[in-house]
Scaffold this active site. Structure first.
Site, mmCIF file in Angstrom:
data_model
loop_
_atom_site.group_PDB
_atom_site.id
_atom_site.type_symbol
_atom_site.label_atom_id
_atom_site.label_comp_id
_atom_site.label_asym_id
_atom_site.label_seq_id
_atom_site.Cartn_x
_atom_site.Cartn_y
_atom_site.Cartn_z
ATOM 1 N N TYR A 86 18.632 29.556 3.929
ATOM 2 C CA TYR A 86 17.051 30.719 3.942
ATOM 3 C C TYR A 86 17.450 30.427 5.611
ATOM 4 O O TYR A 86 18.524 29.553 5.923
ATOM 5 C CB TYR A 86 16.327 30.121 4.043
ATOM 6 C CG TYR A 86 15.796 29.705 2.463
ATOM 7 C CD1 TYR A 86 14.574 30.941 2.053
ATOM 8 C CD2 TYR A 86 15.043 28.798 2.028
ATOM 9 C CE1 TYR A 86 14.491 30.888 1.353
ATOM 10 C CE2 TYR A 86 14.841 29.251 0.839
ATOM 11 C CZ TYR A 86 14.148 30.355 0.299
ATOM 12 O OH TYR A 86 13.311 30.290 -0.379
ATOM 13 N N LYS A 111 0.595 -1.511 -0.422
ATOM 14 C CA LYS A 111 -0.292 0.181 -0.058
ATOM 15 C C LYS A 111 0.928 1.589 0.023
ATOM 16 O O LYS A 111 2.170 1.126 0.205
ATOM 17 C CB LYS A 111 -0.662 -0.240 0.847
ATOM 18 C CG LYS A 111 -0.010 0.476 2.248
ATOM 19 C CD LYS A 111 -1.583 -0.201 3.236
ATOM 20 C CE LYS A 111 -0.267 0.319 5.034
ATOM 21 N NZ LYS A 111 -1.677 0.274 6.226
#
Length: 340
Positions: free
Chosen positions: A249, A33
Site C-alpha cells: 500500500y 488475565k
C-alpha cells in the site's frame, strides 16, 4: 498458518527466578488475565501447574472456569456479573457498593486504594468494609493493593508501602476483634516484587515477568528474564522484483536492487500492530518487513517457508512507542499455539 510458539524452558527459567525472589513458588500467583497477556490462557496455565504454581489471577469468572482444575486458588479481578462461585474462586471487591452485590459465602479479597486512585476501598472505610463482609456472610480471604510507580525510581513506592502497612494493621486489629481469620496480604506486581529486599507478604501477583519482560527502570538490578513467546508466519507466495519497483500500500518501500520478496500470513488483523514503513523493523534472522503491514499479511525479503516475526517484542514496543504488554495482548487469541 501463523503460529505462536511458547518456550517452556524459558518460562520455567523465569518462574524459578521469580520464586527465588518471593521466597517460595507457593507465594506466586501467576497473572493470566487477557489470554495470559496474549500467550494463551490454557497453555500458560498448564505450564504453570507443571512447574508447581498453585495460585492464579484472571480478569473474569469465565476465564477462571477455563483453568479451574489447574490451581488451588484463582483470584478474579474485575467480574461484574455476580452469582455463586466455585470454592477455589476469590473475588476482588473494589468498593463498598460492590460488597453489597456479592453472593453469600463468596471468598473475597478487599482491594485497598493506597494511592493509585483507580480502584479500591479507602483506608478510612476499611474497617466498615470488614464489618460488611461479616454482615454479608462473606469469607474475607485476602486484602490487597496495587502500586502505581513500582517500575520507576520514585519515593511513591515507599509511600504506598507505608499506606498498605497501615491497612494491614487495621485489618489485623479489626479481624481479631470480630474473631475472624487473618486474611492473606498481597501488593506486589512484577516490578514491585523485585523492589523488595526480603519479601514477607503472602502472595505476589506476577504478570509480565513470567513472560520474560520487566518494564522497570534500568537503574534497578533487574533479573535476567527470557521471553517466552515467538510469533511465526507461513509463506503465501514469492516473486522477484526489480530495482525501482515498489511494494504494498502506498508503495512506501522501493527496491534499491533486484530482490526476492515473499508475502507471509501475519498482519494487523492478527493483532500484529501495523508497521507503516517509516521505521525499519528486522526479524530475528535479519529479514526486513517491507513497507506497510496489511490486514492479513506482510512482505518480507525472504523465500523461507516459515519466518519468525519476533521472539522478543521490546524492539516493536520501542517502534510503536508503547510497552511490551500491548504488543503481546493485542495478538489474536485464535492464533494457533505450540509449546516446545
Amino acid at each position: 498458518m501463523a503460529k505462536i510458539v511458547l518456550n517452556k524452558e524459558n518460562y520455567f527459567h523465569n518462574l524459578k527466578i521469580i520464586s527465588e525472589q518471593a521466597g517460595s513458588k507457593d507465594k506466586i500467583a501467576v497473572v493470566l488475565k487477557d489470554n495470559a497477556y496474549g500467550h494463551g490462557l490454557v497453555e500458560i496455565a498448564s505450564m504453570a501447574k507443571e512447574f508447581g504454581i498453585k495460585n492464579a489471577v484472571v480478569r473474569t469468572c469465565e476465564e477462571a472456569k477455563k483453568i479451574e482444575t489447574f490451581f488451588e486458588q484463582i483470584l478474579i479481578l474485575a467480574d461484574t456479573t455476580f452469582h455463586t462461585y466455585s470454592h477455589s474462586f476469590h473475588i476482588v471487591v473494589n468498593s463498598l457498593e460492590q460488597l453489597e452485590k456479592v453472593p453469600e459465602n463468596t471468598n473475597v479479597h478487599l482491594k485497598i486504594d493506597t494511592g493509585m486512585h483507580r480502584n479500591g476501598i479507602s483506608i478510612e472505610t476499611l474497617e466498615e468494609a470488614i464489618h460488611g463482609t461479616l454482615r454479608k456472610n462473606l469469607n474475607l480471604t485476602g486484602v490487597m493493593t496495587h502500586f502505581r510507580s513500582a517500575d520507576i525510581l520514585s519515593c511513591e513506592f515507599f509511600w504506598q508501602k507505608e499506606n498498605f502497612k497501615r491497612a494491614k494493621n487495621i485489618t489485623v486489629n479489626t479481624c481479631e476483634k470480630l474473631f475472624l481469620p487473618i486474611p492473606k496480604f498481597h501488593s506486589a506486581n512484577s516490578s514491585a516484587l523485585f523492589r523488595f529486599k526480603n519479601y514477607q507478604e503472602d502472595l505476589a501477583r506476577v504478570g509480565i515477568a513470567q513472560y520474560g519482560y520487566l518494564e522497570s527502570d534500568s537503574i534497578f538490578d533487574n533479573p535476567d528474564l527470557k521471553p517466552v513467546m515467538s510469533l511465526w508466519a507461513q509463506r503465501i507466495s514469492s516473486r522477484k522484483i526489480t530495482k525501482g519497483q515498489r511494494v504494498g500500500y502506498g508503495g512506501i518501500f522501493t527496491a534499491k536492487e533486484d530482490m526476492d520478496v515473499s508475502t507471509y500470513d501475519v498482519g494487523y488483523g492478527d493483532g500484529f500492530l501495523r508497521l507503516n514503513g517509516k521505521k525499519r523493523y528486522t526479524t530475528p534472522k535479519g529479514y526486513e518487513i517491507l513497507g506497510r503491514v496489511s490486514m492479513d499479511n506482510c512482505s518480507i525479503n525472504s523465500k523461507d517457508e516459515k519466518v519468525c516475526i519476533f521472539d522478543d517484542v521490546r524492539q516493536l514496543a520501542e517502534i510503536h512507542d508503547t510497552i511490551t504488554y500491548e504488543i503481546t495482548t493485542t495478538l489474536n487469541p485464535n492464533i494457533e499455539k505450540e509449546i516446545i
